[in-house]
Structure formats: structure tokens, C-alpha cells
Design a protein around this motif. Sequence first.
Motif, PDB file in Angstrom:
ATOM      1  N   ARG A 121      47.660-110.674  -5.567  1.00 49.79           N
ATOM      2  CA  ARG A 121      47.837-112.061  -5.111  1.00 49.79           C
ATOM      3  C   ARG A 121      46.531-112.753  -4.723  1.00 49.79           C
ATOM      4  O   ARG A 121      46.535-113.977  -4.489  1.00 49.79           O
ATOM      5  N   GLU A 122      45.415-111.978  -4.651  1.00 48.47           N
ATOM      6  CA  GLU A 122      44.136-112.583  -4.228  1.00 48.47           C
ATOM      7  C   GLU A 122      43.810-113.787  -5.117  1.00 48.47           C
ATOM      8  O   GLU A 122      43.802-113.666  -6.341  1.00 48.47           O
ATOM      9  N   GLY A 123      43.597-114.942  -4.510  1.00 50.72           N
ATOM     10  CA  GLY A 123      43.171-116.148  -5.229  1.00 50.72           C
ATOM     11  C   GLY A 123      44.304-116.873  -5.956  1.00 50.72           C
ATOM     12  O   GLY A 123      44.055-117.868  -6.649  1.00 50.72           O
ATOM     13  N   ALA A 124      45.548-116.415  -5.796  1.00 53.58           N
ATOM     14  CA  ALA A 124      46.654-117.061  -6.522  1.00 53.58           C
ATOM     15  C   ALA A 124      47.072-118.372  -5.862  1.00 53.58           C
ATOM     16  O   ALA A 124      46.917-118.533  -4.645  1.00 53.58           O
ATOM     17  N   LYS A 125      47.611-119.298  -6.688  1.00 56.38           N
ATOM     18  CA  LYS A 125      48.067-120.588  -6.153  1.00 56.38           C
ATOM     19  C   LYS A 125      49.383-120.424  -5.393  1.00 56.38           C
ATOM     20  O   LYS A 125      49.631-121.037  -4.381  1.00 56.38           O
ATOM     21  N   HIS A 126      50.283-119.598  -5.982  1.00 51.78           N
ATOM     22  CA  HIS A 126      51.597-119.345  -5.354  1.00 51.78           C
ATOM     23  C   HIS A 126      51.755-117.837  -5.201  1.00 51.78           C
ATOM     24  O   HIS A 126      52.534-117.200  -5.918  1.00 51.78           O
ATOM     25  N   PRO A 127      50.993-117.243  -4.260  1.00 51.53           N
ATOM     26  CA  PRO A 127      50.979-115.772  -4.178  1.00 51.53           C
ATOM     27  C   PRO A 127      52.345-115.161  -3.929  1.00 51.53           C
ATOM     28  O   PRO A 127      52.633-114.055  -4.400  1.00 51.53           O
ATOM     29  N   GLU A 128      53.208-115.922  -3.217  1.00 51.40           N
ATOM     30  CA  GLU A 128      54.488-115.335  -2.798  1.00 51.40           C
ATOM     31  C   GLU A 128      55.411-115.029  -3.984  1.00 51.40           C
ATOM     32  O   GLU A 128      56.345-114.252  -3.861  1.00 51.40           O
ATOM     33  N   ARG A 129      55.134-115.610  -5.168  1.00 52.81           N
ATOM     34  CA  ARG A 129      56.046-115.345  -6.301  1.00 52.81           C
ATOM     35  C   ARG A 129      55.539-114.213  -7.213  1.00 52.81           C
ATOM     36  O   ARG A 129      56.098-113.971  -8.285  1.00 52.81           O
ATOM     37  N   ILE A 130      54.450-113.550  -6.774  1.00 49.36           N
ATOM     38  CA  ILE A 130      53.919-112.428  -7.572  1.00 49.36           C
ATOM     39  C   ILE A 130      54.387-111.115  -6.939  1.00 49.36           C
ATOM     40  O   ILE A 130      54.160-110.866  -5.759  1.00 49.36           O
ATOM     41  N   VAL A 131      55.078-110.307  -7.729  1.00 48.10           N
ATOM     42  CA  VAL A 131      55.534-109.011  -7.206  1.00 48.10           C
ATOM     43  C   VAL A 131      55.148-107.904  -8.188  1.00 48.10           C
ATOM     44  O   VAL A 131      54.927-108.154  -9.373  1.00 48.10           O
ATOM     45  N   VAL A 132      55.083-106.693  -7.650  1.00 48.27           N
ATOM     46  CA  VAL A 132      54.952-105.530  -8.536  1.00 48.27           C
ATOM     47  C   VAL A 132      56.350-105.220  -9.049  1.00 48.27           C
ATOM     48  O   VAL A 132      57.306-105.177  -8.272  1.00 48.27           O
ATOM     49  N   ALA A 133      56.468-105.052 -10.376  1.00 43.86           N
ATOM     50  CA  ALA A 133      57.734-104.566 -10.962  1.00 43.86           C
ATOM     51  C   ALA A 133      57.307-103.401 -11.851  1.00 43.86           C
ATOM     52  O   ALA A 133      57.056-103.568 -13.043  1.00 43.86           O
ATOM     53  N   HIS A 134      57.161-102.235 -11.232  1.00 42.95           N
ATOM     54  CA  HIS A 134      56.577-101.076 -11.928  1.00 42.95           C
ATOM     55  C   HIS A 134      57.680-100.218 -12.548  1.00 42.95           C
ATOM     56  O   HIS A 134      58.488 -99.625 -11.832  1.00 42.95           O
ATOM     57  N   PRO A 135      57.693-100.151 -13.899  1.00 36.55           N
ATOM     58  CA  PRO A 135      58.729 -99.377 -14.581  1.00 36.55           C
ATOM     59  C   PRO A 135      58.192 -97.997 -14.947  1.00 36.55           C
ATOM     60  O   PRO A 135      57.038 -97.671 -14.661  1.00 36.55           O
ATOM     61  N   PHE A 136      59.009 -97.213 -15.591  1.00 36.31           N
ATOM     62  CA  PHE A 136      58.584 -95.904 -16.093  1.00 36.31           C
ATOM     63  C   PHE A 136      58.868 -95.862 -17.588  1.00 36.31           C
ATOM     64  O   PHE A 136      59.822 -96.468 -18.070  1.00 36.31           O
ATOM     65  N   ASN A 137      58.038 -95.151 -18.286  1.00 33.65           N
ATOM     66  CA  ASN A 137      58.092 -95.099 -19.742  1.00 33.65           C
ATOM     67  C   ASN A 137      59.135 -94.072 -20.205  1.00 33.65           C
ATOM     68  O   ASN A 137      59.101 -92.939 -19.701  1.00 33.65           O
TER      69      ASN A 137
END
Length: 485
Positions: A121-137
Motif C-alpha cells: 500500500r506504500e504510496g497508493a492513492k486508495h490504500p484501503e482497497r489493496i489486499v493480499v489474495a494469496h492462492p496456492f498452485n
Amino acid sequence: MKIAAIGGGVIGGGWIARFILNGHDVRIFDPHPEAERIVGEVMANASRAYERLFQAPLPAPGKLIWSASIADAVEGADYIQESVPERLDLKHKIIAEIEAAAPPSAVIGSSTSGFKPSELREGAKHPERIVVAHPFNPVYLLPIVEVVGGGAAADRASEILTSIGMKPVQIAKEIDAHIGDRLLEAVWREALWLVNDGIATTEVIDDIIRYGFGLRWAQMGLFETYRIAGGEAGMKHFLAQFGPALKWPWTKLMDVPDLDDRLVNMIADQSDEQSGMHSIRELERIRDDNLIGIFHALKANDWGAGQSVAQMENRYYARGVTAEPGYPLRLHQARVGGSWVDYNGHMTEFRYLQVMGDATDAFLIHMGLDEAYRGQGLSAYTVETHIRHLSEVAAGERITVETRLLGHDKKRFRLHHSLLREDGSEVATGEHMLVHVDTNAGKVVPMQDVLLAKLAEIEALDLATAPLDHAGRGIRELRATEAAA
Ligand SMILES: NC(=O)C1=CN([C@@H]2O[C@H](COP(=O)(O)OP(=O)(O)OC[C@H]3O[C@@H](n4cnc5c(N)ncnc54)[C@H](O)[C@@H]3O)[C@@H](O)[C@H]2O)C=CC1
Ligand SMILES: C[N+](C)(C)CC(=O)CC(=O)[O-]
């Protein structure tokens, strides 16, 4: 819902396949010169896997739309999945480009294996809408996705990812590498030491996993497994017995072997010897078929990841059963799996009934006897079945079921399924009598009006259709002359 994918490599390709196979159009941007071929190959393996995994009719696949820029891909998007290489500077650059063109309401999910939301989120305009969505292969098969970042965006991402068959786990407190990769890294680091120190080859280590605890991990995690390992005294006894070993030199955890040329070549050579006879796409198909077998076993036991498959099938039935118009009804299709074939080289007996049973389930939902109706303690039980096996069917063939309603009264209905090959030839027919039951009282009761009205509507269609000459017949007796011949 508008979906955008930025990056279509191993993970981006898997995300794209999952969204498309669940009926969503996806706009993608990936500058790799061979991106279309790579994503196409992942899509082909994913479609093949879905046909084998699910018995329910799949939704019509969405479209894949190639964009010439990030701006074009994310315009008007509701959900954006970023899957570019694991470099924070690159992720920042991509997020800035996404934010310049995407609607402020769009949720941005990052596939990052290790970066925390606060870093992304560093430097983002709308940081609150950035999330980690980490999947598995492989993303198109494994349900788990770690959602980190919290707030409305994490809730929205979880809702969207649930709708495509995933099991989001929201992690309340951010940490490097989230949870799954922290566990995997510990095992991976130890495995690298074992190869480095000449204790075991890559193949021996993999065998110890796949013939041993790897089998356990597919159905129970560490804690449940170790609880059982404590015997009747359970977890406390387990900790008392094996707790001290944690302080013995069983691991080299924080110490990492130098990945110098010698070790890299040693691992690569051993890995070539172990698996180099298969291409990566072949290995993916082998992996997918094995995973599908595990999913099926877990589904039959109503356990773990098998429950995710069952939930998705319920959704597919609910939205897919009315897809094909016309009469007889076409509510169900199946692909003959490799394990469905017996020593005669074709589909074994009980699988015919399985396909018919799945077609009956699809019909029940079509007539309104769905999860909500069953929630009232009412259901349908099959009380009689007559199957005619008309021809053999081989592994890989697709079967379409045509279903007719041959009659009904207030408490019973009679179904006929015809199993057809792709060329329309008939493989088998099944006739089934079902009764409507109060499952708590354990007795046959009249159907509710809503079901009777739907059955009357379907039966009117059947009355306008040519009657079946074999309907109502049982297995005929052997004549004395035939028996003597
Ligand atoms: N490979 C794995 O097992 C897993 C990887 N991840 C994460 O997923 C992300 C992607 O990893 P992989 O798919 O493995 O990498 P990859 O190298 O297979 O794919 C990355 C893709 O991003 C594309 N790309 C590069 N620059 C781009 C740009 N400016 N705009 C759009 N696309 C661009 C590349 O052309 C490539 O197709 C990473 O953050 C990684 O940590 C997450 C789970 C598992
Ligand atoms: C190796 N890896 C850290 C990229 C692995 C993952 O992030 C998850 C997985 O699929 O194992």
C-alpha cells in the motif's frame, strides 16, 4: 462483474482459468511475447480438470479478452488480481498504473507470496482497497486463498473469491509470507539441507512426503493429525512426549544452505532424473488427476476440501440445470474418468448408476426440490431402478443425459434417463421410481404444491413426446428353450 488480471504466468494463468470456468469474462494484460500460448495451455489443462472434478453442469465459460495496456484491462473493473513477479518495486509500479485507470471502488487483490499489505500500500492513492489474495498452485483447483489487509476490501474480495469456489481465510494480523508459505518454507529449507548434506536425493525426500505424511495433510492438518498421534490421551500427551524433541537438533531452520552453482546443479540434475521424462504440462495433468481423485474421496466423506467441491456443485446445479432448453430435459453431463473403467476396458457397472443418480439430483433441483426445500425436512428417495446397459463407453468419453418424467402422483414420480454419447448413440437407459418423504418422520408424504405444479408442467411436455417401448419393463425370464440352447 468485471474482472481484470495483471500478469498471466503460473499463478495469473490459474486465476484466469478459475474466473473463466466460473462464467466470468476476464480482461488480461501481460507483455510476455508468448503470454497467449502460455495462458491457453493453462486454460486447456484447467478445463480438462474441471470436467473431471465436477459432476454438476459447469456454467458457460466466460471470455478471455487480451488488453494492450494495464489501463485498458482495468477500466471499469470490479475486481483486479495482480500476479506479476515477486518484486516490491514492480508491484508498486503496477499498482500505481492500476490506480490511475481503475474505478476507485475496484478491489485490488495481490497474489504476493510474501509482501505484507502495508508494504504493497506504500504510496497508493486508495490504500484501503489493496489486499493480499494469496492462492496456492494450481489456483484453479486448490480452494484456499489467504486474504490479508482487513476492512471492506478484504470482505468484498472474500465474497467474490467464495463465489468462484475458493475458501478465503482472512488473516487478521499481517506477517511476512502470511501463513502457508511460512510453513512451507520451513519444510523447503530443511529439504535443501538434506540434499546439500548428501543425506537424501530429491526423489527420496519426495517419496517420504507422498507415501507418508503428505497423504495425511490432504485431509487433516498438523494439529488434528498430532492430536490423534497422542493416542487416547490426545494433544497434551503428544506435546509431553515430543515437546522436548523441539529443542533437539532435528532442524536447521533459520540456517539456509548457500544456493551456489554446485547445489543448484545438484538439485536440478536430481530433479531431471526424477521427473525429466515428463513435460511440465504432463506433470500438471498428472498432478491435477491425482488431486481430483483426492477431492472425490474427500467429497464422498463430506470432509475438508471435498466440502468445497460439493458446495460448488450445488451452486452449479442451482444455476446450471435450466441451461439447455427443450424436452427431453438435458440437465446433466459427465466425462468418463480413468478410474471409472474396469478390467474389461470400459465404464464399470456402478458408474452408470452414478451418472443416473447425478442426473436425478439435477432433476430434483430443476423441479424445485433444492437445498432450501430439503431444509424443511422433506426430500425424495429412489425406491426402484431398472437399468439397461446398451453399449460400452470408454474413458474420456462425454455422456449427456436426457431426462423424461414418465408420470407422477401426489407422492411419487417416475423418471427415465437416457445416457447418450457425443454422436447421439445411446449407452444406457435407467428408469427410476422416487417417493417424496418426510425425512424426520421417515415416511412417505404428499409433495408441496410448488413441486406438484412443476411436475404437472413437465409431464405435459412428456405427454406430447413419443412413448418409450421399453418403459415399465423388468428383466424378462429366461425361456426354457433359450436356457437349453
Ligand atoms: N509460482 C507459485 O508457486 C506461486 C506464486 N505466487 C505469487 O504470484 C505472483 C506471480 O508469480 P508467478 O505466476 O509464479 O510468476 P511468473 O513468472 O510465472 O509470471 C509472472 C507474469 O507476470 C508477467 N509480467 C511481468 N511484468 C509485467 C507487467 N509489467 N505487467 C503485467 N504482467 C507482467 C510476466 O510476463 C509473467 O507472465 C508472485 O507475486 C508470486 O509470489 C503465489 C502463489 C504461488
Ligand atoms: C514458492 N511459493 C512461495 C511461490 C509458493 C507459494 O506462494 C504457494 C504455493 O503454491 O506453494
